[in-house]
Design a protein around this motif. Structure first.
Motif, PDB file in Angstrom:
ATOM      1  N   SER A 108       8.827  -9.748  -8.432  1.00  0.00           N
ATOM      2  CA  SER A 108       8.670  -9.027  -7.172  1.00  0.00           C
ATOM      3  C   SER A 108       7.806  -7.788  -7.366  1.00  0.00           C
ATOM      4  CB  SER A 108      10.028  -8.675  -6.570  1.00  0.00           C
ATOM      5  OG  SER A 108      10.651  -7.692  -7.353  1.00  0.00           O
ATOM      6  N   ALA A 109       7.802  -7.224  -8.587  1.00  0.00           N
ATOM      7  CA  ALA A 109       6.896  -6.096  -8.839  1.00  0.00           C
ATOM      8  C   ALA A 109       5.443  -6.568  -8.784  1.00  0.00           C
ATOM      9  CB  ALA A 109       7.179  -5.483 -10.209  1.00  0.00           C
ATOM     10  N   ALA A 110       5.198  -7.792  -9.290  1.00  0.00           N
ATOM     11  CA  ALA A 110       3.846  -8.346  -9.232  1.00  0.00           C
ATOM     12  C   ALA A 110       3.415  -8.526  -7.786  1.00  0.00           C
ATOM     13  CB  ALA A 110       3.795  -9.684  -9.964  1.00  0.00           C
ATOM     14  N   LEU A 111       4.332  -9.071  -6.987  1.00  0.00           N
ATOM     15  CA  LEU A 111       4.012  -9.310  -5.582  1.00  0.00           C
ATOM     16  C   LEU A 111       3.807  -8.010  -4.824  1.00  0.00           C
ATOM     17  CD1 LEU A 111       3.781 -11.742  -3.619  1.00  0.00           C
ATOM     18  CD2 LEU A 111       4.374 -12.317  -5.945  1.00  0.00           C
ATOM     19  N   SER A 112       4.660  -7.008  -5.140  1.00  0.00           N
ATOM     20  CA  SER A 112       4.494  -5.764  -4.381  1.00  0.00           C
ATOM     21  C   SER A 112       3.277  -4.976  -4.881  1.00  0.00           C
ATOM     22  CB  SER A 112       5.766  -4.914  -4.410  1.00  0.00           C
ATOM     23  OG  SER A 112       6.158  -4.686  -5.728  1.00  0.00           O
ATOM     24  N   THR A 113       2.761  -5.314  -6.078  1.00  0.00           N
ATOM     25  CA  THR A 113       1.483  -4.736  -6.496  1.00  0.00           C
ATOM     26  C   THR A 113       0.363  -5.301  -5.624  1.00  0.00           C
ATOM     27  OG1 THR A 113       2.243  -4.500  -8.761  1.00  0.00           O
ATOM     28  CG2 THR A 113      -0.141  -4.522  -8.436  1.00  0.00           C
ATOM     29  N   LEU A 114       0.456  -6.608  -5.362  1.00  0.00           N
ATOM     30  CA  LEU A 114      -0.571  -7.242  -4.532  1.00  0.00           C
ATOM     31  C   LEU A 114      -0.404  -6.905  -3.059  1.00  0.00           C
ATOM     32  CD1 LEU A 114      -0.743 -10.847  -6.029  1.00  0.00           C
ATOM     33  CD2 LEU A 114      -2.533  -9.109  -6.107  1.00  0.00           C
ATOM     34  N   PHE A 115       0.839  -6.964  -2.598  1.00  0.00           N
ATOM     35  CA  PHE A 115       1.099  -6.757  -1.171  1.00  0.00           C
ATOM     36  C   PHE A 115       2.147  -5.662  -0.989  1.00  0.00           C
ATOM     37  CE2 PHE A 115       0.176 -11.315  -1.900  1.00  0.00           C
ATOM     38  CZ  PHE A 115      -1.079 -11.356  -1.309  1.00  0.00           C
ATOM     39  N   PRO A 116       1.749  -4.403  -1.173  1.00  0.00           N
ATOM     40  CA  PRO A 116       2.705  -3.304  -1.046  1.00  0.00           C
ATOM     41  C   PRO A 116       2.988  -3.015   0.432  1.00  0.00           C
ATOM     42  CG  PRO A 116       0.526  -2.437  -1.429  1.00  0.00           C
ATOM     43  CD  PRO A 116       0.393  -3.929  -1.438  1.00  0.00           C
ATOM     44  N   PRO A 117       3.938  -2.091   0.722  1.00  0.00           N
ATOM     45  CA  PRO A 117       4.154  -1.704   2.115  1.00  0.00           C
ATOM     46  C   PRO A 117       2.839  -1.167   2.707  1.00  0.00           C
ATOM     47  CG  PRO A 117       5.798  -0.704   0.681  1.00  0.00           C
ATOM     48  CD  PRO A 117       4.814  -1.363  -0.202  1.00  0.00           C
ATOM     49  N   LEU A 118       2.716  -1.291   4.024  1.00  0.00           N
ATOM     50  CA  LEU A 118       1.461  -0.884   4.679  1.00  0.00           C
ATOM     51  C   LEU A 118       1.099   0.578   4.420  1.00  0.00           C
ATOM     52  CD1 LEU A 118       1.594  -2.717   8.115  1.00  0.00           C
ATOM     53  CD2 LEU A 118       0.062  -3.139   6.189  1.00  0.00           C
ATOM     54  N   SER A 119       2.139   1.380   4.124  1.00  0.00           N
ATOM     55  CA  SER A 119       1.873   2.806   3.907  1.00  0.00           C
ATOM     56  C   SER A 119       1.013   3.037   2.661  1.00  0.00           C
ATOM     57  CB  SER A 119       3.196   3.551   3.769  1.00  0.00           C
ATOM     58  OG  SER A 119       3.910   3.005   2.674  1.00  0.00           O
ATOM     59  N   ASN A 120       0.972   2.041   1.774  1.00  0.00           N
ATOM     60  CA  ASN A 120       0.149   2.162   0.577  1.00  0.00           C
ATOM     61  C   ASN A 120      -1.309   1.828   0.935  1.00  0.00           C
ATOM     62  OD1 ASN A 120      -1.142   1.754  -1.908  1.00  0.00           O
ATOM     63  ND2 ASN A 120       0.798   1.235  -2.890  1.00  0.00           N
ATOM     64  N   ILE A 121      -1.966   2.785   1.580  1.00  0.00           N
ATOM     65  CA  ILE A 121      -3.292   2.523   2.163  1.00  0.00           C
ATOM     66  C   ILE A 121      -4.314   2.088   1.104  1.00  0.00           C
ATOM     67  CG2 ILE A 121      -5.179   3.559   3.501  1.00  0.00           C
ATOM     68  CD1 ILE A 121      -3.046   5.577   4.485  1.00  0.00           C
ATOM     69  N   GLY A 122      -4.250   2.737  -0.077  1.00  0.00           N
ATOM     70  CA  GLY A 122      -5.244   2.472  -1.113  1.00  0.00           C
ATOM     71  C   GLY A 122      -5.383   0.992  -1.424  1.00  0.00           C
ATOM     72  N   THR A 123      -4.247   0.300  -1.618  1.00  0.00           N
ATOM     73  CA  THR A 123      -4.290  -1.118  -1.958  1.00  0.00           C
ATOM     74  C   THR A 123      -4.896  -1.928  -0.810  1.00  0.00           C
ATOM     75  OG1 THR A 123      -2.348  -0.854  -3.327  1.00  0.00           O
ATOM     76  CG2 THR A 123      -2.881  -3.097  -2.641  1.00  0.00           C
ATOM     77  N   TRP A 124      -4.518  -1.585   0.410  1.00  0.00           N
ATOM     78  CA  TRP A 124      -5.031  -2.363   1.548  1.00  0.00           C
ATOM     79  C   TRP A 124      -6.515  -2.131   1.772  1.00  0.00           C
ATOM     80  CZ3 TRP A 124      -2.436  -6.403   2.520  1.00  0.00           C
ATOM     81  CH2 TRP A 124      -1.052  -6.407   2.299  1.00  0.00           C
ATOM     82  N   LEU A 125      -6.985  -0.933   1.431  1.00  0.00           N
ATOM     83  CA  LEU A 125      -8.435  -0.698   1.487  1.00  0.00           C
ATOM     84  C   LEU A 125      -9.142  -1.623   0.508  1.00  0.00           C
ATOM     85  CD1 LEU A 125      -8.539   3.219   1.573  1.00  0.00           C
ATOM     86  CD2 LEU A 125      -9.362   1.699   3.378  1.00  0.00           C
ATOM     87  N   GLY A 126      -8.534  -1.776  -0.672  1.00  0.00           N
ATOM     88  CA  GLY A 126      -9.098  -2.664  -1.690  1.00  0.00           C
ATOM     89  C   GLY A 126      -9.134  -4.104  -1.205  1.00  0.00           C
ATOM     90  N   TRP A 127      -8.038  -4.533  -0.566  1.00  0.00           N
ATOM     91  CA  TRP A 127      -8.012  -5.896  -0.019  1.00  0.00           C
ATOM     92  C   TRP A 127      -9.099  -6.083   1.022  1.00  0.00           C
ATOM     93  CZ3 TRP A 127      -6.542 -10.376  -1.495  1.00  0.00           C
ATOM     94  CH2 TRP A 127      -5.408 -10.531  -2.315  1.00  0.00           C
ATOM     95  N   GLY A 128      -9.254  -5.069   1.881  1.00  0.00           N
ATOM     96  CA  GLY A 128     -10.297  -5.140   2.911  1.00  0.00           C
ATOM     97  C   GLY A 128     -11.666  -5.324   2.276  1.00  0.00           C
ATOM     98  N   ALA A 129     -11.939  -4.517   1.238  1.00  0.00           N
ATOM     99  CA  ALA A 129     -13.241  -4.595   0.570  1.00  0.00           C
ATOM    100  C   ALA A 129     -13.454  -5.983  -0.030  1.00  0.00           C
ATOM    101  CB  ALA A 129     -13.332  -3.532  -0.520  1.00  0.00           C
TER     102      ALA A 129
END
Lengths: 442, 120
Positions: A108-129
């Motif tokens: 679950s740590a692996a999954l939450s690294t890939l798909f963290p809560p939406l508040s973790n903007i940095g990761t989602w910016l990376g996904w967007g890119a």
């Protein structure tokens, strides 16, 4: 005679240096466990991938003359293409490695690294890119078939958002390199990339392109025209024989291609008052341009390319003999050069092997024959595929004496280019004496 | 080149899909929490463990013993040292420059749980 292209060396050298800096920034804890090492590799692939993406963006400026540091625009595009491929490969590995690193703790740590809560903007910016990258690079690597040129160009503009999102992403996460170095690296690369985009989209139209007027449209064959253009602005185009330009027609009566730029080879000699451009019908825009009206306006950007030596006759040393291999419409740069040699009264030992399917496709043959008579040392040999089959070493040796002493210039479709290259290498020509110009801009 | 990039593209989505599906299919029932059996500590008690060899921290109402983790932490030990023996939620949430630790780090932390913080 040996050409020196520092551009590619600089880029790859910079990336190797960056990889070494990443290696030097490794901490003891990065080797503490397999998970920590995977996490470290995940971060390094992110850094190198983003650096490649930004360098690829920096190369799109297409400032005339700059491409010569890369051996011409087609070779510069190749570097751009490799950088893009490398960036996508590394940036896809980046999240997977980080997730695998976290999998050491738990799934679950692996999954939450890939798909963290939406508040973790940095990761989602990376996904967007990354998603933007996949979309804008899918046509470049033919994920879903060969794209149409204009559509490919439009989709490729999504590189802009991809770059912006990835820079925002690294602002959140950069921690592998020391803070000052981290900032300096991304600021410099981002400025290069943004500068290139600003030049390409805004400044090049005003500062880089020249206005011409269509003076004459000569029909060479049913699928080939030669445009004669006369300058309509104050600035003249300074070019060398065999270079090419991007041409944008502004004739509203055209069926296709109004305001679209396409690359075409210059077929005139630089000494002529008019600029001549030979255009073969290879797509909608180049087909439509056969009906362009004399008097209409075109914009020219260039020149590009680094096919022929800029100064073949160096001082008292005679220019080395040359072999020219042309395939089909690949004759145009040679036509330009031969016209230039004739216009300036130069003599040169040239074997021009003109490869075409049959007599009907041997465009400009009459003019080439007369040029061969005018230029002392020039010999024209036609090779008809229907009669001779594929070009072979025996044919070259029979018609071209002292093959191994010659500088070789090849322009034509890719299969012929590869074939001719292999033939002359087998005949003893040194690789550094072989120059190719490809039509396909990847 | 095209084949290589396309193969990697497919491999990427295959590995993401595999991770997601393995997680979805695996047992979701958590181990019965043994948090209840752990002790409670006051901030004063936590403050006694304020060295790198013996480093406790109170984070969001829980107490952790990070003594064994310090050598593995990505930053040099000096960064964690000031938080030993302290209420360290701020350090965990901001890393000192406004960035939260990753979800994986929050999860990893539970391995070092020693008790709850006594409400005062």
């Amino acid at each position: 005679m040996k050409k020196n292209w520092p551009g590619r060396g600089l880029i790859w050298g910079f990336l190797v240096l960056l990889a070494i800096i990443c290696l030097a920034s490794m901490r003891g804890s990065d080797l503490g466990s397999p998970g920590a090492l995977l996490n470290y590799l995940g971060r390094v692939t992110g850094i190198l991938g983003l650096a490649m993406l930004l360098l690829a963006a920096a190369l799109i400026a297409r400032v005339p003359g700059f491409d010569r540091h890369f051996g011409g625009l087609t070779k510069l595009w190749k570097t751009h293409h490799f950088l893009g491929a490398g960036a996508l490969l590394l940036l896809m590995a980046h999240p997977v490695l980080l997730a695998l690193g976290a999998a050491e703790t738990s799934l679950s740590a692996a999954l939450s690294t890939l798909f963290p809560p939406l508040s973790n903007i940095g990761t989602w910016l990376g996904w967007g890119a990354l998603l933007f990258m996949m979309v804008f690079l899918a046509p470049s690597f033919s994920f879903f078939g060969q794209p149409e040129y204009q559509r490919w160009k439009w989709i490729h503009r999504l590189a802009g958002p991809a770059v912006i999102l990835s820079l925002a992403h690294i602002l959140y996460f950069g921690r592998t390199l020391t803070a000052g170095l981290d900032m300096a690296l991304w600021v410099v690369l981002a400025l290069l990339a943004v500068g290139a985009v600003v030049w390409r989209l805004i400044l090049s139209g005003r500062m880089g392109s020249l206005r011409f007027e269509v003076a004459e449209v000569a029909s060479v064959a049913n699928n080939l025209v030669e445009l004669s253009l006369k300058p309509a602005g104050r600035r003249k185009l300074n070019y060398q024989a065999g270079q090419f330009v991007y041409l944008t027609p502004y004739d509203k009566s055209l069926d296709a291609g109004y305001g679209e730029e396409h690359p075409y080879t210059i077929s005139s000699s630089p000494t002529e008052d008019r600029l001549r451009i030979a255009i073969k019908d290879l797509g909608d825009a180049s087909r439509a341009i056969r009906t362009i009206q004399p008097g209409s306006r075109v914009h020219i950007e260039g020149p590009y390319g680094d096919f022929f030596p800029s100064d073949p006759d160096k001082g008292d040393q005679p220019a080395p003999p040359e072999l020219w291999v042309a395939g089909g419409i690949g004759i145009t740069p040679f036509l330009g050069r031969a016209r230039h040699l004739a216009a300036t009264g130069q003599s040169l030992d040239i074997c021009l092997v003109y490869c075409v399917q049959d007599e009907a496709r041997a465009r400009f043959l009459k003019e080439l024959e007369s040029l061969a008579e005018q230029i002392p040392g020039m010999k024209l040999i036609t090779h008809y595929f229907y009669r001779e089959g594929p070009l072979d070493g025996e044919f070259l040796a029979r018609h071209c004496p002292e093959l191994d002493q010659r500088s070789v210039y090849i322009c034509g479709p890719l299969p012929l280019t590869d074939l001719a290259k292999n033939l002359v290498i087998n005949a003893g020509v040194r690789r550094k004496d072989i120059h190719t110009e490809e039509f396909e801009l990847l | 080149m095209k084949k290589l990039v396309y193969t990697a593209f497919v491999a990427f989505w295959a590995s993401i899909f595999t991770l997601v599906s393995v997680q979805a299919l695996s047992d979701h029932k958590k181990e019965p929490s043994d948090e209840e059996s752990l002790g409670t500590y006051t901030l004063e008690e936590v403050a006694e463990h304020d060295s790198l060899d013996d480093c406790w921290m109170a984070i969001e109402g829980k107490v952790y013993d990070f003594s064994n983790y310090i050598p593995e932490h990505p930053t040099p030990p000096s960064v964690m040292k000031p938080w030993c023996g302290e209420e360290a939620t701020e350090g965990m949430r901001t890393k000192g420059y406004g960035r939260d630790h990753s979800p994986a780090a929050w999860e990893m932390m539970e391995d070092y749980l020693v008790g709850r913080l006594k409400e005062e």
